[in-house]
Design an enzyme around this catalytic site. Sequence first.
Site, PDB file in Angstrom:
ATOM      1  N   PHE A 159      61.301  80.082  60.434  1.00 35.55           N
ATOM      2  CA  PHE A 159      60.794  80.756  61.635  1.00 35.55           C
ATOM      3  C   PHE A 159      59.326  80.485  61.894  1.00 35.55           C
ATOM      4  CE2 PHE A 159      59.564  84.037  58.497  1.00 35.55           C
ATOM      5  CZ  PHE A 159      58.286  84.335  58.940  1.00 35.55           C
ATOM      6  N   LYS A 183      69.293  72.753  63.270  1.00 38.36           N
ATOM      7  CA  LYS A 183      69.678  74.170  63.157  1.00 38.36           C
ATOM      8  C   LYS A 183      68.366  74.943  62.984  1.00 38.36           C
ATOM      9  CE  LYS A 183      70.193  77.455  61.021  1.00 38.36           C
ATOM     10  NZ  LYS A 183      69.365  78.677  61.300  1.00 38.36           N
ATOM     11  N   GLU A 186      67.044  81.403  63.566  1.00 34.79           N
ATOM     12  CA  GLU A 186      67.618  82.316  64.556  1.00 34.79           C
ATOM     13  C   GLU A 186      66.601  83.366  64.998  1.00 34.79           C
ATOM     14  OE1 GLU A 186      68.123  82.076  61.397  1.00 34.79           O
ATOM     15  OE2 GLU A 186      69.041  83.822  60.454  1.00 34.79           O
ATOM     16  N   SER A 236      62.557  79.264  52.615  1.00 37.47           N
ATOM     17  CA  SER A 236      62.212  79.947  51.362  1.00 37.47           C
ATOM     18  C   SER A 236      62.796  79.180  50.174  1.00 37.47           C
ATOM     19  CB  SER A 236      62.766  81.364  51.390  1.00 37.47           C
ATOM     20  OG  SER A 236      64.174  81.300  51.560  1.00 37.47           O
ATOM     21  N   CYS A 291      53.235  78.230  55.294  1.00 40.26           N
ATOM     22  CA  CYS A 291      53.532  77.802  53.913  1.00 40.26           C
ATOM     23  C   CYS A 291      52.292  77.247  53.250  1.00 40.26           C
ATOM     24  CB  CYS A 291      54.629  76.757  53.909  1.00 40.26           C
ATOM     25  SG  CYS A 291      54.120  75.277  54.764  1.00 40.26           S
ATOM     26  N   GLU A 391      55.757  85.041  46.511  1.00 40.34           N
ATOM     27  CA  GLU A 391      55.257  84.736  47.856  1.00 40.34           C
ATOM     28  C   GLU A 391      55.408  85.986  48.722  1.00 40.34           C
ATOM     29  OE1 GLU A 391      57.660  82.144  50.418  1.00 40.34           O
ATOM     30  OE2 GLU A 391      55.810  81.162  51.043  1.00 40.34           O
TER      31      GLU A 391
HETATM   32  P1  NAD Z   1      64.526  81.189  55.240  1.00 39.40           P
HETATM   33  O1  NAD Z   1      64.770  80.468  53.960  1.00 39.40           O
HETATM   34  O2  NAD Z   1      64.944  82.604  55.338  1.00 39.40           O
HETATM   35  O3  NAD Z   1      65.263  80.428  56.457  1.00 39.40           O
HETATM   36  C1  NAD Z   1      65.130  79.039  56.626  1.00 39.40           C
HETATM   37  C2  NAD Z   1      66.404  78.515  57.294  1.00 39.40           C
HETATM   38  O4  NAD Z   1      67.523  78.747  56.431  1.00 39.40           O
HETATM   39  C3  NAD Z   1      66.725  79.200  58.613  1.00 39.40           C
HETATM   40  O5  NAD Z   1      67.181  78.232  59.525  1.00 39.40           O
HETATM   41  C4  NAD Z   1      67.820  80.206  58.244  1.00 39.40           C
HETATM   42  O6  NAD Z   1      68.733  80.434  59.290  1.00 39.40           O
HETATM   43  C5  NAD Z   1      68.530  79.541  57.076  1.00 39.40           C
HETATM   44  N1  NAD Z   1      69.021  80.501  56.080  1.00 39.40           N
HETATM   45  C6  NAD Z   1      68.490  81.713  55.784  1.00 39.40           C
HETATM   46  N2  NAD Z   1      69.210  82.293  54.791  1.00 39.40           N
HETATM   47  C7  NAD Z   1      70.192  81.434  54.454  1.00 39.40           C
HETATM   48  C8  NAD Z   1      71.253  81.462  53.487  1.00 39.40           C
HETATM   49  N3  NAD Z   1      71.430  82.501  52.673  1.00 39.40           N
HETATM   50  N4  NAD Z   1      72.083  80.398  53.423  1.00 39.40           N
HETATM   51  C9  NAD Z   1      71.919  79.329  54.224  1.00 39.40           C
HETATM   52  N5  NAD Z   1      70.927  79.251  55.153  1.00 39.40           N
HETATM   53  C10 NAD Z   1      70.070  80.287  55.270  1.00 39.40           C
HETATM   54  O7  NAD Z   1      62.968  81.001  55.563  1.00 39.40           O
HETATM   55  P2  NAD Z   1      62.161  81.695  56.730  1.00 39.40           P
HETATM   56  O8  NAD Z   1      61.979  83.132  56.387  1.00 39.40           O
HETATM   57  O9  NAD Z   1      62.704  81.319  58.047  1.00 39.40           O
HETATM   58  O10 NAD Z   1      60.758  80.923  56.585  1.00 39.40           O
HETATM   59  C11 NAD Z   1      59.744  81.309  55.713  1.00 39.40           C
HETATM   60  C12 NAD Z   1      59.801  80.532  54.426  1.00 39.40           C
HETATM   61  O11 NAD Z   1      59.698  79.134  54.694  1.00 39.40           O
HETATM   62  C13 NAD Z   1      58.637  80.838  53.497  1.00 39.40           C
HETATM   63  O12 NAD Z   1      59.136  80.931  52.184  1.00 39.40           O
HETATM   64  C14 NAD Z   1      57.726  79.631  53.647  1.00 39.40           C
HETATM   65  O13 NAD Z   1      56.899  79.365  52.529  1.00 39.40           O
HETATM   66  C15 NAD Z   1      58.721  78.554  53.830  1.00 39.40           C
HETATM   67  N6  NAD Z   1      58.122  77.383  54.454  1.00 39.40           N
HETATM   68  C16 NAD Z   1      57.869  76.313  53.667  1.00 39.40           C
HETATM   69  C17 NAD Z   1      57.280  75.194  54.208  1.00 39.40           C
HETATM   70  C18 NAD Z   1      56.972  74.007  53.356  1.00 39.40           C
HETATM   71  O14 NAD Z   1      56.619  72.995  53.907  1.00 39.40           O
HETATM   72  N7  NAD Z   1      57.117  74.072  52.054  1.00 39.40           N
HETATM   73  C19 NAD Z   1      56.951  75.160  55.576  1.00 39.40           C
HETATM   74  C20 NAD Z   1      57.247  76.270  56.361  1.00 39.40           C
HETATM   75  C21 NAD Z   1      57.839  77.383  55.782  1.00 39.40           C
END
Ligand code: NAD
Length: 505
Positions: A159, A183, A186, A236, A291, A391
Amino acid sequence: MAEKATALKAVRNVSNWIGGEVRDTKSGRYGDVHDSATGKLCARVGLSDEADVEAAVGAAQAAFASWSKTPVMRRARIMFRLKELIERDRAEIAALITQEHGKVLHDADGSIQRGLEIVEFACGIPHLQKGEFSEQVGTGVDTYSMRQPLGVCVGITPFNFPAMVPLWMFPLAIACGNAFVLKPSEKDPGCSMKWAELLHEAGLPPGVFNVVQGDHVAVNSLLNDKRIAAVSFVGSTAVAEHVYRTASANGKRVQALGGAKNHLVVMPDADMDQAADALLGAGYGSAGERCMAISAIVTVGNSAEPLLEKLLPKIAALKVGPGSDNNNDMGPLITAEHRDKVRSYIDLGEKEGAKLLVDGRKHAITRSPGYFLGPTLFDHATPDMRIYKEEIFGPVLTMTRVDSFDDAVRLINDHQYGNGTAIFTRDGDSAREFADNIKVGMVGINVPIPVPLAFHSFGGWKRSVFGDMGMYGMEGVRFYTQLKTVTSRWPAGIRAGADFSMPTM
Ligand code: NAD
């Protein structure tokens, strides 16, 4: 711009984009998207199921056949047009990000700029994808190599950067000749449809770029689809690990970038004004939802007090409010649930015994509607505390005091995450030793957020990444292509008779 900003106020329906057109999701499941500065509903997003994923991957697979054979200059020209169209619409895109995500407009625009730079890099695909040629490796024998596209590639994005992170992926994937299924998160899906419309307007054939909206149901369906060749994931660590294991077990190429805890080391010889300014922007910009945000300060020797003297008044002067007001420094968090989660870490830090110097729970802005939390600072955080180990992903900075440079390096190297880090010092030897020995993927020397530009590559170490190749830059080109090496000889150079020993030249 005024018209577009007004248009954003209506509650939008966000659907899929498949085969060059908008398609409603078949699942009948929907998610709500709220304006994070007001808490009001601003969009409803379809949540795809297996049938939607099936349709998107089918369209991508069908389009791959001719797109992968499209001359490279034509693929490059689509990227040139995309660049112009993003520039034309960037104010509208920034407004969309600000509404759905909450970050301040100038910050949203900056994130578009960083994504646009990957499109600019992808414009050079004729050069980037060039192979190599060696003449006469044996008598009458030549060898050449080429980088060919993989097939259908998928991008699953978080997000916090609804523009920049998808732009890390699809421009290079498509420019290399792949078809793509995005994808998006959401929680702020609006930008994804904008990419689809702009690529369409740029002349990309239908099916080369598709969007499936949704949650874990869509993700798991994509990970198990046998027709998909490669998965790029950012999110994450827990989900990154799941994506990496599932997709690689299914034979796919995977790059999965996860969470972070980024340390900024303040040496006693640092310019404390510069260090404090750096911490302010890197810790609280985008409400800490980056991140590469700095979330852990490490003060060495006697640097804590002079740093706090500069930092505390600057935190007090931070302007927190709606992202639509460009005078603000920091906007709200993405959702009420996320704000509450971050707040619960502040409760936890107090229980764990860290010293709460600035309490964002008490900031005046928290009385406004929307998902606001003020900037927060803990001193005396220790390595065993959860507020240090985990985090938090919000505007919460912890400060840990150590005696020496070696202690700072050890602390960072022992942490589970290794995305980014920075050192503030005037001493070249300390800076060089830090860059050399630190176990982190992206390092800043007097630069708080060392995100590499488009022609380098992005990626962390340790539990911040699963998979081998970074995002964008030449790592991106390598990720989205496979190497083929051809050795050729023509009849005049072939000796008569079979040869049964290992071929040598
Ligand atoms: P998230 O892991 O909750 O979601 C990321 C994606 O995975 C979304 O598209 C979501 O719909 C999907 N998703 C969520 N739960 C899932 C599950 N159980 N099974 C399958 N798919 C699932 O992450 P977020 O909250 O949207 O974003 C924040 C996180 O992203 C933080 O941890 C941040 O550090 C990380 N991030 C990392 C980088 C990097 O380059 N390392 C860059 C941006 C964000």
